[in-house]
Design a protein around this motif. Structure first.
Motif, PDB file in Angstrom:
ATOM      1  N   GLN A   1       0.849  -1.209  -0.087  1.00 49.80           N
ATOM      2  CA  GLN A   1      -0.024   0.074  -0.023  1.00 49.80           C
ATOM      3  C   GLN A   1       0.989   1.207  -0.030  1.00 49.80           C
ATOM      4  OE1 GLN A   1      -3.568  -0.681  -0.012  1.00 49.80           O
ATOM      5  NE2 GLN A   1      -2.626  -2.252  -0.705  1.00 49.80           N
ATOM      6  N   THR A   2       0.564   2.295  -0.761  1.00 48.78           N
ATOM      7  CA  THR A   2       1.279   3.338  -0.654  1.00 48.78           C
ATOM      8  C   THR A   2       0.557   4.526   0.190  1.00 48.78           C
ATOM      9  OG1 THR A   2      -0.009   4.155  -2.682  1.00 48.78           O
ATOM     10  CG2 THR A   2       2.060   3.138  -3.094  1.00 48.78           C
ATOM     11  N   THR A   3       1.529   5.472   0.566  1.00 52.16           N
ATOM     12  CA  THR A   3       0.864   6.248   1.268  1.00 52.16           C
ATOM     13  C   THR A   3       0.356   7.430   0.750  1.00 52.16           C
ATOM     14  OG1 THR A   3       2.475   5.672   3.449  1.00 52.16           O
ATOM     15  CG2 THR A   3       1.447   7.807   3.379  1.00 52.16           C
ATOM     16  N   MET A   4      -0.839   8.006   0.871  1.00 53.96           N
ATOM     17  CA  MET A   4      -1.384   9.332   0.059  1.00 53.96           C
ATOM     18  C   MET A   4      -1.190  10.275   0.917  1.00 53.96           C
ATOM     19  SD  MET A   4      -2.227   7.853  -2.724  1.00 53.96           S
ATOM     20  CE  MET A   4      -3.435   9.062  -3.317  1.00 53.96           C
ATOM     21  N   PRO A   5      -0.996  11.566   0.313  1.00 51.72           N
ATOM     22  CA  PRO A   5      -1.285  12.930   1.272  1.00 51.72           C
ATOM     23  C   PRO A   5      -2.591  12.743   1.923  1.00 51.72           C
ATOM     24  CG  PRO A   5      -0.594  13.378  -1.096  1.00 51.72           C
ATOM     25  CD  PRO A   5      -1.013  11.802  -0.970  1.00 51.72           C
ATOM     26  N   ARG A   6      -2.455  13.188   3.000  1.00 52.17           N
ATOM     27  CA  ARG A   6      -3.508  13.465   4.006  1.00 52.17           C
ATOM     28  C   ARG A   6      -3.909  14.837   4.285  1.00 52.17           C
ATOM     29  NH1 ARG A   6      -4.462  10.405   9.188  1.00 52.17           N
ATOM     30  NH2 ARG A   6      -2.681   9.220   8.545  1.00 52.17           N
TER      31      ARG A   6
ATOM     32  N   ALA B   1      -0.116  10.611  15.307  1.00 53.94           N
ATOM     33  CA  ALA B   1      -0.492   9.464  14.445  1.00 53.94           C
ATOM     34  C   ALA B   1      -0.697   9.626  12.948  1.00 53.94           C
ATOM     35  CB  ALA B   1      -2.171   9.207  15.038  1.00 53.94           C
ATOM     36  N   THR B   2      -0.575  10.900  12.582  1.00 53.52           N
ATOM     37  CA  THR B   2      -0.368  10.915  11.029  1.00 53.52           C
ATOM     38  C   THR B   2       0.829  10.352  10.275  1.00 53.52           C
ATOM     39  OG1 THR B   2       0.463  13.366  11.255  1.00 53.52           O
ATOM     40  CG2 THR B   2      -1.828  12.966  11.031  1.00 53.52           C
ATOM     41  N   GLY B   3       1.713  10.114  11.153  1.00 53.67           N
ATOM     42  CA  GLY B   3       3.073   9.366  10.858  1.00 53.67           C
ATOM     43  C   GLY B   3       3.725  10.194   9.944  1.00 53.67           C
ATOM     44  N   ASP B   4       4.267   9.712   8.709  1.00 55.06           N
ATOM     45  CA  ASP B   4       4.959  10.690   7.982  1.00 55.06           C
ATOM     46  C   ASP B   4       4.261  11.100   6.834  1.00 55.06           C
ATOM     47  OD1 ASP B   4       4.696   8.229   6.795  1.00 55.06           O
ATOM     48  OD2 ASP B   4       7.144   7.975   6.224  1.00 55.06           O
ATOM     49  N   ASP B   5       3.061  10.865   6.688  1.00 55.67           N
ATOM     50  CA  ASP B   5       2.261  11.490   5.795  1.00 55.67           C
ATOM     51  C   ASP B   5       2.321  13.086   5.302  1.00 55.67           C
ATOM     52  OD1 ASP B   5       1.285   8.959   5.910  1.00 55.67           O
ATOM     53  OD2 ASP B   5      -1.016   9.659   6.462  1.00 55.67           O
ATOM     54  N   ARG B   6       2.235  13.355   4.090  1.00 59.81           N
ATOM     55  CA  ARG B   6       2.493  14.769   3.776  1.00 59.81           C
ATOM     56  C   ARG B   6       1.123  15.331   4.268  1.00 59.81           C
ATOM     57  NH1 ARG B   6       2.292  17.771  -1.916  1.00 59.81           N
ATOM     58  NH2 ARG B   6       2.746  19.788  -1.233  1.00 59.81           N
ATOM     59  N   LEU B   7       0.873  16.274   4.940  1.00 59.97           N
ATOM     60  CA  LEU B   7      -0.204  17.196   5.305  1.00 59.97           C
ATOM     61  C   LEU B   7      -0.639  18.243   4.334  1.00 59.97           C
ATOM     62  CD1 LEU B   7       0.331  16.941   9.007  1.00 59.97           C
ATOM     63  CD2 LEU B   7      -0.879  15.117   7.754  1.00 59.97           C
ATOM     64  N   LEU B   8      -1.911  18.097   3.736  1.00 60.30           N
ATOM     65  CA  LEU B   8      -2.244  19.210   3.020  1.00 60.30           C
ATOM     66  C   LEU B   8      -3.320  19.752   3.739  1.00 60.30           C
ATOM     67  CD1 LEU B   8      -2.514  17.335  -0.514  1.00 60.30           C
ATOM     68  CD2 LEU B   8      -0.508  18.628   0.494  1.00 60.30           C
TER      69      LEU B   8
END
Length: 363
Positions: free
Chosen positions: A216-221, A327-334
Protein backbone atom coordinates in the motif's frame (compact mmCIF):
# COMPACT_ATOMS: atom_id res chain seq x y z
CA UNK A 1 -30.11 12.35 -1.16
CA UNK A 2 -33.16 12.57 -3.41
CA UNK A 3 -34.29 16.02 -2.19
CA UNK A 4 -30.98 17.80 -2.90
CA UNK A 5 -28.92 18.33 -6.04
CA UNK A 6 -25.23 19.19 -6.58
CA UNK A 7 -24.03 22.77 -6.80
CA UNK A 8 -20.76 24.64 -6.32
CA UNK A 9 -19.23 28.08 -5.82
CA UNK A 10 -15.77 29.50 -6.40
CA UNK A 11 -13.55 30.75 -3.55
CA UNK A 12 -10.33 32.22 -4.95
CA UNK A 13 -8.94 29.37 -7.07
CA UNK A 14 -10.85 26.65 -5.20
CA UNK A 15 -14.16 25.08 -6.22
CA UNK A 16 -16.25 24.45 -3.11
CA UNK A 17 -18.79 21.68 -3.56
CA UNK A 18 -22.32 22.05 -2.29
CA UNK A 19 -25.85 20.68 -2.33
CA UNK A 20 -29.07 22.60 -2.84
CA UNK A 21 -32.78 22.09 -2.23
CA UNK A 22 -35.94 24.13 -2.75
CA UNK A 23 -37.33 26.39 -0.04
CA UNK A 24 -39.69 29.36 0.24
CA UNK A 25 -38.36 32.81 1.19
CA UNK A 26 -40.66 35.55 2.48
CA UNK A 27 -40.63 38.69 0.32
CA UNK A 28 -42.87 41.38 1.83
CA UNK A 29 -46.40 39.93 1.58
CA UNK A 30 -45.59 36.96 -0.63
CA UNK A 31 -43.40 33.86 -0.73
CA UNK A 32 -40.91 33.02 -3.46
CA UNK A 33 -39.80 29.50 -4.29
CA UNK A 34 -36.01 29.59 -4.38
CA UNK A 35 -32.93 27.39 -3.90
CA UNK A 36 -31.12 26.96 -0.60
CA UNK A 37 -27.48 25.91 -0.98
CA UNK A 38 -25.12 24.50 1.66
CA UNK A 39 -21.42 24.09 0.98
CA UNK A 40 -18.49 22.07 2.26
CA UNK A 41 -17.08 25.09 4.11
CA UNK A 42 -20.35 25.61 6.02
CA UNK A 43 -21.55 28.57 3.98
CA UNK A 44 -25.32 28.75 3.39
CA UNK A 45 -26.78 30.73 0.48
CA UNK A 46 -30.28 31.67 -0.64
CA UNK A 47 -31.16 34.39 -3.15
CA UNK A 48 -28.72 37.19 -2.26
CA UNK A 49 -28.17 36.10 1.34
CA UNK A 50 -24.92 34.44 2.46
CA UNK A 51 -24.71 33.11 6.03
CA UNK A 52 -23.93 29.95 8.01
CA UNK A 53 -25.98 27.32 9.85
CA UNK A 54 -26.67 29.68 12.75
CA UNK A 55 -28.09 32.19 10.28
CA UNK A 56 -30.11 29.45 8.61
CA UNK A 57 -31.63 28.40 11.93
CA UNK A 58 -32.52 32.01 12.70
CA UNK A 59 -34.16 32.46 9.28
CA UNK A 60 -36.27 29.34 9.79
CA UNK A 61 -37.20 30.45 13.31
CA UNK A 62 -38.33 33.94 12.34
CA UNK A 63 -40.18 32.87 9.19
CA UNK A 64 -37.80 34.41 6.65
CA UNK A 65 -37.50 30.89 5.23
CA UNK A 66 -40.21 28.27 5.37
CA UNK A 67 -40.85 24.79 4.04
CA UNK A 68 -44.52 25.64 3.39
CA UNK A 69 -46.07 29.16 3.32
CA UNK A 70 -49.11 29.87 5.50
CA UNK A 71 -52.34 28.65 3.91
CA UNK A 72 -53.61 30.98 1.20
CA UNK A 73 -50.44 33.09 1.05
CA UNK A 74 -49.45 34.59 -2.33
CA UNK A 75 -46.74 32.42 -3.87
CA UNK A 76 -44.46 33.09 -6.83
CA UNK A 77 -42.37 30.63 -8.82
CA UNK A 78 -39.90 32.83 -10.67
CA UNK A 79 -40.64 33.22 -14.40
CA UNK A 80 -43.19 30.41 -14.14
CA UNK A 81 -46.31 31.04 -12.08
CA UNK A 82 -47.96 33.10 -9.38
CA UNK A 83 -51.01 32.51 -7.20
CA UNK A 84 -51.90 31.26 -3.75
CA UNK A 85 -51.18 27.87 -2.24
CA UNK A 86 -52.30 25.50 0.48
CA UNK A 87 -49.20 23.43 1.16
CA UNK A 88 -48.21 21.12 3.98
CA UNK A 89 -44.59 20.13 4.54
CA UNK A 90 -43.81 16.53 5.44
CA UNK A 91 -40.51 17.70 6.97
CA UNK A 92 -39.88 19.85 10.03
CA UNK A 93 -37.22 22.59 10.06
CA UNK A 94 -35.15 20.52 12.52
CA UNK A 95 -35.24 17.52 10.18
CA UNK A 96 -34.10 19.67 7.27
CA UNK A 97 -31.30 21.21 9.35
CA UNK A 98 -30.15 17.72 10.38
CA UNK A 99 -30.26 16.52 6.77
CA UNK A 100 -28.23 19.50 5.59
CA UNK A 101 -25.66 18.98 8.37
CA UNK A 102 -25.25 15.43 7.08
CA UNK A 103 -24.77 16.84 3.58
CA UNK A 104 -21.89 18.99 4.86
CA UNK A 105 -20.30 15.87 6.38
CA UNK A 106 -20.52 14.01 3.09
CA UNK A 107 -19.22 17.00 1.11
CA UNK A 108 -16.17 16.89 3.39
CA UNK A 109 -15.74 13.13 2.79
CA UNK A 110 -16.31 12.21 6.43
CA UNK A 111 -18.92 10.00 8.12
CA UNK A 112 -22.34 11.61 8.48
CA UNK A 113 -24.61 10.98 11.47
CA UNK A 114 -25.48 7.48 10.22
CA UNK A 115 -21.82 6.69 9.57
CA UNK A 116 -20.83 7.83 13.06
CA UNK A 117 -23.58 5.67 14.53
CA UNK A 118 -22.34 2.67 12.53
CA UNK A 119 -18.80 3.22 13.85
CA UNK A 120 -20.17 3.16 17.42
CA UNK A 121 -22.20 0.04 16.66
CA UNK A 122 -19.20 -1.84 15.27
CA UNK A 123 -17.13 -0.88 18.32
CA UNK A 124 -19.90 -1.97 20.68
CA UNK A 125 -20.35 -5.30 18.89
CA UNK A 126 -16.63 -5.97 19.35
CA UNK A 127 -16.76 -4.99 23.05
CA UNK A 128 -20.32 -4.81 24.48
CA UNK A 129 -19.61 -2.45 27.38
CA UNK A 130 -22.22 -0.07 28.90
CA UNK A 131 -20.30 3.04 27.83
CA UNK A 132 -20.28 1.78 24.26
CA UNK A 133 -24.03 1.23 24.30
CA UNK A 134 -24.55 4.75 25.68
CA UNK A 135 -22.54 6.12 22.74
CA UNK A 136 -24.62 4.05 20.29
CA UNK A 137 -27.82 5.43 21.81
CA UNK A 138 -26.58 9.02 21.58
CA UNK A 139 -25.44 8.66 17.97
CA UNK A 140 -28.57 6.78 16.88
CA UNK A 141 -30.78 9.60 18.16
CA UNK A 142 -28.53 12.09 16.33
CA UNK A 143 -29.52 10.48 13.01
CA UNK A 144 -32.52 12.34 11.51
CA UNK A 145 -35.54 10.28 12.56
CA UNK A 146 -36.92 9.91 9.01
CA UNK A 147 -33.53 8.53 7.85
CA UNK A 148 -32.95 5.93 10.56
CA UNK A 149 -34.58 3.01 8.75
CA UNK A 150 -32.12 3.54 5.88
CA UNK A 151 -28.98 3.98 7.97
CA UNK A 152 -27.72 0.39 7.61
CA UNK A 153 -28.45 0.23 3.89
CA UNK A 154 -30.27 -3.07 4.50
CA UNK A 155 -33.78 -3.32 3.06
CA UNK A 156 -34.27 -6.75 4.67
CA UNK A 157 -33.80 -5.50 8.23
CA UNK A 158 -33.97 -1.68 8.11
CA UNK A 159 -32.67 -0.43 11.50
CA UNK A 160 -34.15 -3.31 13.54
CA UNK A 161 -30.70 -4.63 14.69
CA UNK A 162 -29.93 -1.22 16.20
CA UNK A 163 -33.29 -0.94 17.97
CA UNK A 164 -32.88 -4.45 19.38
CA UNK A 165 -29.61 -3.43 21.04
CA UNK A 166 -31.15 -0.26 22.46
CA UNK A 167 -34.26 -1.97 23.87
CA UNK A 168 -34.65 -3.61 27.27
CA UNK A 169 -34.99 -7.39 27.56
CA UNK A 170 -38.68 -8.26 27.29
CA UNK A 171 -39.56 -5.04 25.50
CA UNK A 172 -41.68 -5.21 22.34
CA UNK A 173 -40.46 -3.13 19.42
CA UNK A 174 -41.83 -2.62 15.88
CA UNK A 175 -40.44 -5.27 13.55
CA UNK A 176 -39.52 -5.03 9.89
CA UNK A 177 -43.03 -5.72 8.61
CA UNK A 178 -45.62 -2.97 9.22
CA UNK A 179 -47.91 -3.84 12.13
CA UNK A 180 -45.72 -6.65 13.46
CA UNK A 181 -43.69 -6.59 16.65
CA UNK A 182 -40.58 -8.28 18.02
CA UNK A 183 -39.93 -9.19 21.64
CA UNK A 184 -36.34 -8.50 22.62
CA UNK A 185 -34.67 -11.51 24.24
CA UNK A 186 -31.10 -12.51 25.00
CA UNK A 187 -31.16 -14.48 21.74
CA UNK A 188 -32.32 -11.54 19.62
CA UNK A 189 -29.68 -9.32 21.22
CA UNK A 190 -26.99 -11.86 20.34
CA UNK A 191 -28.38 -11.99 16.78
CA UNK A 192 -28.08 -8.19 16.55
CA UNK A 193 -24.50 -8.22 17.87
CA UNK A 194 -23.55 -10.94 15.39
CA UNK A 195 -25.16 -8.89 12.59
CA UNK A 196 -22.58 -6.13 13.13
CA UNK A 197 -19.72 -8.55 13.77
CA UNK A 198 -20.37 -10.21 10.40
CA UNK A 199 -20.17 -6.83 8.71
CA UNK A 200 -16.84 -6.06 10.36
CA UNK A 201 -15.44 -9.47 9.39
CA UNK A 202 -16.45 -8.87 5.77
CA UNK A 203 -14.68 -5.50 5.76
CA UNK A 204 -11.53 -7.03 7.28
CA UNK A 205 -11.51 -9.86 4.72
CA UNK A 206 -11.90 -7.39 1.87
CA UNK A 207 -9.01 -5.32 3.22
CA UNK A 208 -6.79 -8.39 3.41
CA UNK A 209 -7.58 -9.27 -0.22
CA UNK A 210 -6.71 -5.74 -1.33
CA UNK A 211 -3.40 -5.74 0.57
CA UNK A 212 -2.44 -9.08 -0.94
CA UNK A 213 -2.30 -7.38 -4.35
CA UNK A 214 0.79 -5.42 -3.41
CA UNK A 215 2.23 -2.88 -0.97
CA UNK A 216 0.00 0.00 0.00
CA UNK A 217 1.28 3.48 -0.81
CA UNK A 218 0.91 6.39 1.55
CA UNK A 219 -1.34 9.11 0.18
CA UNK A 220 -1.17 12.76 1.20
CA UNK A 221 -3.58 13.45 4.04
CA UNK A 222 -6.03 16.35 3.80
CA UNK A 223 -6.67 18.15 7.08
CA UNK A 224 -8.61 21.28 7.93
CA UNK A 225 -11.45 22.83 6.00
CA UNK A 226 -14.15 20.99 7.94
CA UNK A 227 -17.14 22.58 9.62
CA UNK A 228 -19.49 20.88 12.05
CA UNK A 229 -22.98 22.45 12.05
CA UNK A 230 -24.08 20.29 14.98
CA UNK A 231 -20.94 20.85 17.05
CA UNK A 232 -17.46 19.29 17.09
CA UNK A 233 -17.40 15.47 17.17
CA UNK A 234 -17.04 13.78 20.54
CA UNK A 235 -14.76 11.99 21.09
CA UNK A 236 -12.61 14.07 18.73
CA UNK A 237 -10.40 12.73 15.96
CA UNK A 238 -8.26 14.33 13.21
CA UNK A 239 -10.34 17.52 13.36
CA UNK A 240 -8.19 18.54 16.35
CA UNK A 241 -5.51 19.49 13.80
CA UNK A 242 -7.62 22.41 12.61
CA UNK A 243 -6.58 25.80 13.92
CA UNK A 244 -10.20 26.64 14.83
CA UNK A 245 -10.60 23.50 16.97
CA UNK A 246 -11.64 24.67 20.48
CA UNK A 247 -8.44 23.94 22.39
CA UNK A 248 -7.32 26.93 24.52
CA UNK A 249 -3.77 28.01 23.87
CA UNK A 250 -1.62 30.22 26.13
CA UNK A 251 0.77 32.60 24.36
CA UNK A 252 2.85 35.25 26.13
CA UNK A 253 0.79 34.75 29.29
CA UNK A 254 -2.58 35.29 27.56
CA UNK A 255 -5.08 32.47 26.96
CA UNK A 256 -7.00 32.32 23.69
CA UNK A 257 -9.92 29.96 22.88
CA UNK A 258 -8.24 28.61 19.72
CA UNK A 259 -5.12 29.04 17.62
CA UNK A 260 -7.23 31.00 15.13
CA UNK A 261 -8.34 33.44 17.85
CA UNK A 262 -4.73 33.95 18.91
CA UNK A 263 -3.37 34.35 15.38
CA UNK A 264 -5.86 37.04 14.36
CA UNK A 265 -5.75 38.84 17.72
CA UNK A 266 -1.96 39.05 17.47
CA UNK A 267 -2.18 40.33 13.89
CA UNK A 268 -3.56 43.72 14.92
CA UNK A 269 -1.80 46.75 16.31
CA UNK A 270 -4.91 47.95 18.15
CA UNK A 271 -5.43 46.72 21.73
CA UNK A 272 -9.22 47.12 21.63
CA UNK A 273 -9.44 45.12 18.42
CA UNK A 274 -7.12 42.49 19.94
CA UNK A 275 -9.46 41.98 22.90
CA UNK A 276 -12.56 41.95 20.70
CA UNK A 277 -11.07 39.28 18.44
CA UNK A 278 -9.92 37.18 21.41
CA UNK A 279 -13.46 37.26 22.83
CA UNK A 280 -15.18 36.15 19.60
CA UNK A 281 -17.49 33.16 19.89
CA UNK A 282 -15.82 30.90 17.31
CA UNK A 283 -12.56 30.77 15.44
CA UNK A 284 -14.32 31.71 12.20
CA UNK A 285 -15.82 34.76 13.93
CA UNK A 286 -12.34 35.74 15.15
CA UNK A 287 -11.03 35.55 11.59
CA UNK A 288 -13.85 37.74 10.24
CA UNK A 289 -13.11 40.37 12.88
CA UNK A 290 -9.37 40.05 12.37
CA UNK A 291 -9.69 40.73 8.66
CA UNK A 292 -11.38 44.05 9.50
CA UNK A 293 -8.88 45.14 12.16
CA UNK A 294 -5.86 47.40 11.54
CA UNK A 295 -2.82 45.23 10.79
CA UNK A 296 0.58 45.34 12.48
CA UNK A 297 3.20 46.89 10.19
CA UNK A 298 5.54 43.92 10.66
CA UNK A 299 2.86 41.25 10.21
CA UNK A 300 4.02 39.89 6.81
CA UNK A 301 7.48 39.31 8.30
CA UNK A 302 6.41 37.65 11.56
CA UNK A 303 3.17 35.81 10.81
CA UNK A 304 4.82 32.47 9.99
CA UNK A 305 6.77 32.55 13.23
CA UNK A 306 3.66 33.48 15.20
CA UNK A 307 1.68 30.60 13.69
CA UNK A 308 4.51 28.13 14.34
CA UNK A 309 4.72 29.25 17.98
CA UNK A 310 0.95 28.94 18.43
CA UNK A 311 0.89 25.43 16.95
CA UNK A 312 3.77 24.36 19.17
CA UNK A 313 1.92 25.78 22.17
CA UNK A 314 -1.31 24.03 21.27
CA UNK A 315 0.20 20.56 20.99
CA UNK A 316 2.57 20.98 23.94
CA UNK A 317 -0.27 22.17 26.16
CA UNK A 318 -2.66 19.43 24.98
CA UNK A 319 -0.81 16.05 24.84
CA UNK A 320 -4.00 14.24 23.82
CA UNK A 321 -4.18 16.41 20.69
CA UNK A 322 -0.47 15.88 20.03
CA UNK A 323 -1.17 12.13 19.83
CA UNK A 324 -3.56 12.78 16.92
CA UNK A 325 -0.86 14.76 15.11
CA UNK A 326 1.78 12.07 15.76
CA UNK A 327 -0.67 9.43 14.50
CA UNK A 328 -0.44 10.95 11.01
CA UNK A 329 2.99 9.28 10.78
CA UNK A 330 5.10 10.61 7.95
CA UNK A 331 2.14 11.49 5.74
CA UNK A 332 2.33 14.72 3.85
CA UNK A 333 -0.30 17.03 5.36
CA UNK A 334 -2.35 19.13 2.95
CA UNK A 335 -4.22 21.79 4.90
CA UNK A 336 -7.53 23.02 3.49
CA UNK A 337 -8.45 26.62 4.22
CA UNK A 338 -11.27 27.86 2.03
CA UNK A 339 -10.39 31.54 2.53
CA UNK A 340 -6.59 31.60 2.19
CA UNK A 341 -4.32 30.19 -0.49
CA UNK A 342 -1.35 31.27 1.68
CA UNK A 343 -2.19 28.75 4.38
CA UNK A 344 -4.00 26.21 2.17
CA UNK A 345 -2.78 23.39 -0.05
CA UNK A 346 -4.36 25.25 -3.00
CA UNK A 347 -1.46 27.69 -2.61
CA UNK A 348 1.70 27.46 -0.50
CA UNK A 349 0.24 25.04 2.12
CA UNK A 350 2.05 26.80 4.97
CA UNK A 351 -0.28 25.34 7.61
CA UNK A 352 0.32 21.82 6.38
CA UNK A 353 4.07 22.40 6.37
CA UNK A 354 4.06 23.90 9.87
CA UNK A 355 2.03 20.97 11.20
CA UNK A 356 4.62 18.59 9.74
CA UNK A 357 7.37 20.64 11.41
CA UNK A 358 5.69 20.52 14.82
CA UNK A 359 5.04 16.78 14.36
CA UNK A 360 8.75 16.19 13.74
CA UNK A 361 9.57 18.05 16.96
CA UNK A 362 7.10 15.94 18.96
CA UNK A 363 8.47 12.56 17.82
Amino acid sequence: MPDTTPTWRAVEDEVVRGRQRLIFVRDDDRYLLTTLGVFADGVVVWRWQTTDFDGLRAALDDGTLTLAPPAGSPVTVSDTATGSAWLESFRTPEQVLADLADEVDRLNDRPDSAGRCREALDAYAADPAPDGLALVRSRYHAVPEHRRIYMLGDMDHNDVPVRVLLAELGEEIPARRPGSTLTVTAETREWALEYFRRGERAVAESRERDEADGPQTTMPRRVGGHVYPNGWPSPPGPEVLQIDYPAPVVHDGREYPTVMHAYWALSTSDGAWHDRIAAAGRGLDARRLGQEAPRRDDWPAVRLGVMAALLRGKFEQHPELARELIATGDDRLLYVDWSSSFWSSTGTNWLGRLLELVRSELT
